[in-house]
Design a protein around this motif. Sequence first.
Motif, mmCIF file in Angstrom:
data_model
loop_
_atom_site.group_PDB
_atom_site.id
_atom_site.type_symbol
_atom_site.label_atom_id
_atom_site.label_comp_id
_atom_site.label_asym_id
_atom_site.label_seq_id
_atom_site.Cartn_x
_atom_site.Cartn_y
_atom_site.Cartn_z
ATOM 1 N N GLU A 80 3.814 3.640 6.338
ATOM 2 C CA GLU A 80 2.617 2.804 6.194
ATOM 3 C C GLU A 80 1.539 3.627 5.506
ATOM 4 O OE1 GLU A 80 1.197 0.246 5.722
ATOM 5 O OE2 GLU A 80 0.326 -0.721 7.470
ATOM 6 N N ASP A 81 0.684 2.961 4.725
ATOM 7 C CA ASP A 81 -0.398 3.702 4.064
ATOM 8 C C ASP A 81 -1.468 4.111 5.076
ATOM 9 O OD1 ASP A 81 -1.231 1.046 4.449
ATOM 10 O OD2 ASP A 81 -2.096 0.800 2.459
ATOM 11 N N GLY A 119 0.776 -1.252 0.000
ATOM 12 C CA GLY A 119 0.000 0.000 0.000
ATOM 13 C C GLY A 119 0.798 1.287 0.000
#
Length: 185
Positions: free
Chosen positions: A101-102, A46
């Motif tokens: 992190e997305d 992601g």
Amino acid sequence: MQGLPMERLTLLYSREEVAGRVKELAEAINRDYAGRELLIVGILKGTFVFLADLIRRLKVPVIVDFVGLSSYGLGSESSQQIVLTKDLQVSIEGKDVLVMEDILDTGLTVDFVLKFLRERRPASLKLCALIDKRERRIVPVAVDYVGFELDKGFVVGYGIDYAERYRHLPDIHRIELEDEQGREK
Ligand code: IMP
Ligand code: MG
């Protein structure tokens, strides 16, 4: 017969808004890491669009690596089993590490990643998330750089998927399921 559910997308953050926040995050990171080398660890898949945009705004020297994870549901959200499927290729010992992190949701994924990275003795370990769904947290996670805070809803686009689709969309959208009559599920 029950119709197939249709997926309805509504714009949440435009590409311009996202680019503006990415620029601000990069400026903060440039200030905080001035004079140091940064080792960025992206969580696949992601983050690949967010990471690509962010690193091109960094003025500090950067090394990029990725980790891959799989999570297996064990009945409830809080009992997810997370397994490392792709390890880092570089050593992080003594390095200034920034995990990207997305979306931070329950916090279980990032908590798992931060724990095993910490065991490898980096000089510092920080976290950057594009979207923070703070209200859904199960495990407390300290996040250092946040793009957007979101209270509820499922989102796609800008690298973020629903069942592996929609990662290519340039903007970030909310996604909702509706049946053929247009009723929300
Ligand atoms: P956590 O372990 O619950 O914090 O889960 C975070 C992961 O769940 C993220 O890396 C995403 O892959 C996924 N996720 C959480 N919310 C969304 C969303 O709204 N859209 C797409 N993926 C999401
Ligand atoms: Mg993810």
